[in-house]
Design an enzyme around this catalytic site. Structure first.
Site, PDB file in Angstrom:
ATOM      1  N   HIS A  94       4.773  -0.064  -0.041  1.00  0.00           N
ATOM      2  CA  HIS A  94       5.408  -0.846   1.079  1.00  0.00           C
ATOM      3  C   HIS A  94       4.286  -1.920   1.542  1.00  0.00           C
ATOM      4  O   HIS A  94       3.122  -1.695   1.891  1.00  0.00           O
ATOM      5  CB  HIS A  94       6.121   0.062   2.123  1.00  0.00           C
ATOM      6  CG  HIS A  94       5.161   0.858   2.958  1.00  0.00           C
ATOM      7  ND1 HIS A  94       4.506   2.027   2.442  1.00  0.00           N
ATOM      8  CD2 HIS A  94       4.574   0.515   4.147  1.00  0.00           C
ATOM      9  CE1 HIS A  94       3.799   2.456   3.311  1.00  0.00           C
ATOM     10  NE2 HIS A  94       3.723   1.444   4.422  1.00  0.00           N
ATOM     11  N   ARG A 112       6.021   5.682  14.351  1.00  0.00           N
ATOM     12  CA  ARG A 112       6.085   6.425  13.049  1.00  0.00           C
ATOM     13  C   ARG A 112       5.593   7.832  12.763  1.00  0.00           C
ATOM     14  O   ARG A 112       4.250   7.871  13.607  1.00  0.00           O
ATOM     15  CB  ARG A 112       5.006   5.418  12.061  1.00  0.00           C
ATOM     16  CG  ARG A 112       4.669   5.679  10.798  1.00  0.00           C
ATOM     17  CD  ARG A 112       3.967   4.654  10.232  1.00  0.00           C
ATOM     18  NE  ARG A 112       2.621   5.435   9.647  1.00  0.00           N
ATOM     19  CZ  ARG A 112       1.870   4.954   8.689  1.00  0.00           C
ATOM     20  NH1 ARG A 112       1.627   3.993   8.301  1.00  0.00           N
ATOM     21  NH2 ARG A 112       0.704   5.671   8.273  1.00  0.00           N
ATOM     22  N   ASP A 167       0.671   4.710   2.237  1.00  0.00           N
ATOM     23  CA  ASP A 167      -0.045   4.869   3.525  1.00  0.00           C
ATOM     24  C   ASP A 167      -1.160   5.844   3.206  1.00  0.00           C
ATOM     25  O   ASP A 167      -1.064   7.141   2.425  1.00  0.00           O
ATOM     26  CB  ASP A 167       0.823   5.897   4.382  1.00  0.00           C
ATOM     27  CG  ASP A 167       1.903   4.723   5.086  1.00  0.00           C
ATOM     28  OD1 ASP A 167       1.325   3.726   5.115  1.00  0.00           O
ATOM     29  OD2 ASP A 167       3.145   4.929   5.259  1.00  0.00           O
ATOM     30  N   HIS A 213       0.711  -1.046   0.161  1.00  0.00           N
ATOM     31  CA  HIS A 213      -0.117   0.084   0.126  1.00  0.00           C
ATOM     32  C   HIS A 213       0.825   1.408  -0.056  1.00  0.00           C
ATOM     33  O   HIS A 213       1.987   1.283   0.121  1.00  0.00           O
ATOM     34  CB  HIS A 213      -0.969  -0.083   1.235  1.00  0.00           C
ATOM     35  CG  HIS A 213      -0.130   0.079   2.445  1.00  0.00           C
ATOM     36  ND1 HIS A 213       0.483  -1.084   2.881  1.00  0.00           N
ATOM     37  CD2 HIS A 213      -0.190   1.051   3.474  1.00  0.00           C
ATOM     38  CE1 HIS A 213       0.906  -0.780   4.240  1.00  0.00           C
ATOM     39  NE2 HIS A 213       1.053   0.499   4.390  1.00  0.00           N
TER      40      HIS A 213
HETATM   41  C1  SIN Z   1       3.659   0.672   7.768  1.00  0.00           C
HETATM   42  O1  SIN Z   1       2.904   0.258   6.910  1.00  0.00           O
HETATM   43  O2  SIN Z   1       3.561   1.895   8.025  1.00  0.00           O
HETATM   44  C2  SIN Z   1       4.385  -0.121   8.667  1.00  0.00           C
HETATM   45  C3  SIN Z   1       5.508  -0.859   7.962  1.00  0.00           C
HETATM   46  C4  SIN Z   1       6.248  -1.550   9.005  1.00  0.00           C
HETATM   47  O3  SIN Z   1       5.759  -1.939  10.190  1.00  0.00           O
HETATM   48  O4  SIN Z   1       7.304  -2.158   8.412  1.00  0.00           O
END
Ligand code: SIN
Length: 282
Positions: free
Chosen positions: A258, A273, A110, A108
């Site tokens: 990602h 994050r 984000d 996806h």
């Molecule tokens: C995310 O999608 O923001 C998390 C990615 C991760 O946990 O590696």
């Protein structure tokens, strides 16, 4: 992309793979970053699409927030668990009692359901499983460039819906987030977007949020979407990052996707994050 970039022989960026990603050393993100350093990092971010800052210490929430703000105003996630006193911080945490991963097991970009989806995301991981827990990224410029001219022409005028209720409802219940008041945005975005900084075109659909291409029948839409997500997820556009403790990843949501790999249960993985607001895709 196969070049080493360096600022005064201090901050160095070397390619993670020929196709995507840069490993950054020689900068301590817990300290103030000068204007020259920031400009160098922004330039590297535009070139490599995802940066992995290594040899870091654990960055306190306030400093991570300020660091994120040096790239733009921060986004507050509409549904995910945030840190007490720091709504801008999305806590990533999975452990022996987790039933699901932190919500990102499919490729996806984000929060692409937002009207103005985020420019980028900065994730630092402080607790890592002994093995596993990698994050995968794909290069959406390369995926676009490889399409035929006819397919590019066809996709150029199309828009697709990005929705979130099917992802957010119930997703973070086991982390104590109630569904009652969460916002579940949906937005219509171009299937091909032009990156506001580099001017390059990238495919902008993903397996998590994108539900329907406007103006096509359901069958046409699902066939084209399946073709596109399968195409974008080809191995040749991907990297898989193996984390070191306190690495900070900074990815560009406008030209990458990602996904986190949840292969380490019951071991623990934890981090913080921040997400930087972006603009309306065009
Ligand atoms: C995310 O999608 O923001 C998390 C990615 C991760 O946990 O590696």
């Amino acid at each position: 992309m196969n070049e080493l970039k360096s600022l005064n022989n201090k901050i160095k960026v070397k390619p993670y793979s020929p196709n995507l990603g840069g490993v950054v050393t020689g900068v301590d993100l817990s300290k103030e970053i000068s204007g020259t350093e920031l400009a160098f990092i922004k330039d590297a971010f535009n070139q490599y699409q995802v940066l992995f800052f290594q040899e870091q210490s654990e960055i306190p929430p306030k400093i991570q927030i300020n660091l994120g703000k040096s790239f733009g105003p921060l986004h507050v996630h509409p549904a995910a668990p945030t840190m007490d006193g720091y709504p801008e911080i999305f806590e990533i945490h999975t452990h022996k009692d987790s039933k699901i991963s932190n919500g990102s097991e499919r490729f996806h970009s984000d929060v692409s359901c937002d009207e103005e989806p985020p420019l980028g995301t900065m994730l630092q991981l402080h607790i890592l499983p002994e093995s596993g827990g990698d994050t995968m990224f794909t290069n959406m410029y390369m995926a676009y460039d490889d399409l035929s001219e006819k397919m590019k022409e066809f996709l150029d005028d199309l828009h697709a819906w990005h929705e979130s209720a099917h992802i957010y409802k119930g997703r973070y219940k086991e982390r104590g987030v109630s569904d009652k008041d969460i916002l579940c945005p949906s937005s219509l975005h171009p299937v091909i977007r032009k990156h506001p900084e580099t001017g390059k075109k990238a495919i902008f659909v993903n397996r998590s949020f994108t539900t329907k291409i406007e103006g096509l029948t359901d069958t046409e839409s699902s066939n084209i979407l399946n073709f596109l997500v399968d195409h974008c997820e080809k191995l040749k556009y991907q990297i898989r990052y193996r984390w070191n403790k306190n690495d900070m990843a900074f990815w560009d949501n406008r030209c990458t996707m990602h996904r986190a790999v949840w292969d380490y249960h019951p071991m623990e993985r934890k981090g913080r994050r921040v997400t930087i607001k972006g603009d309306k895709p065009v």
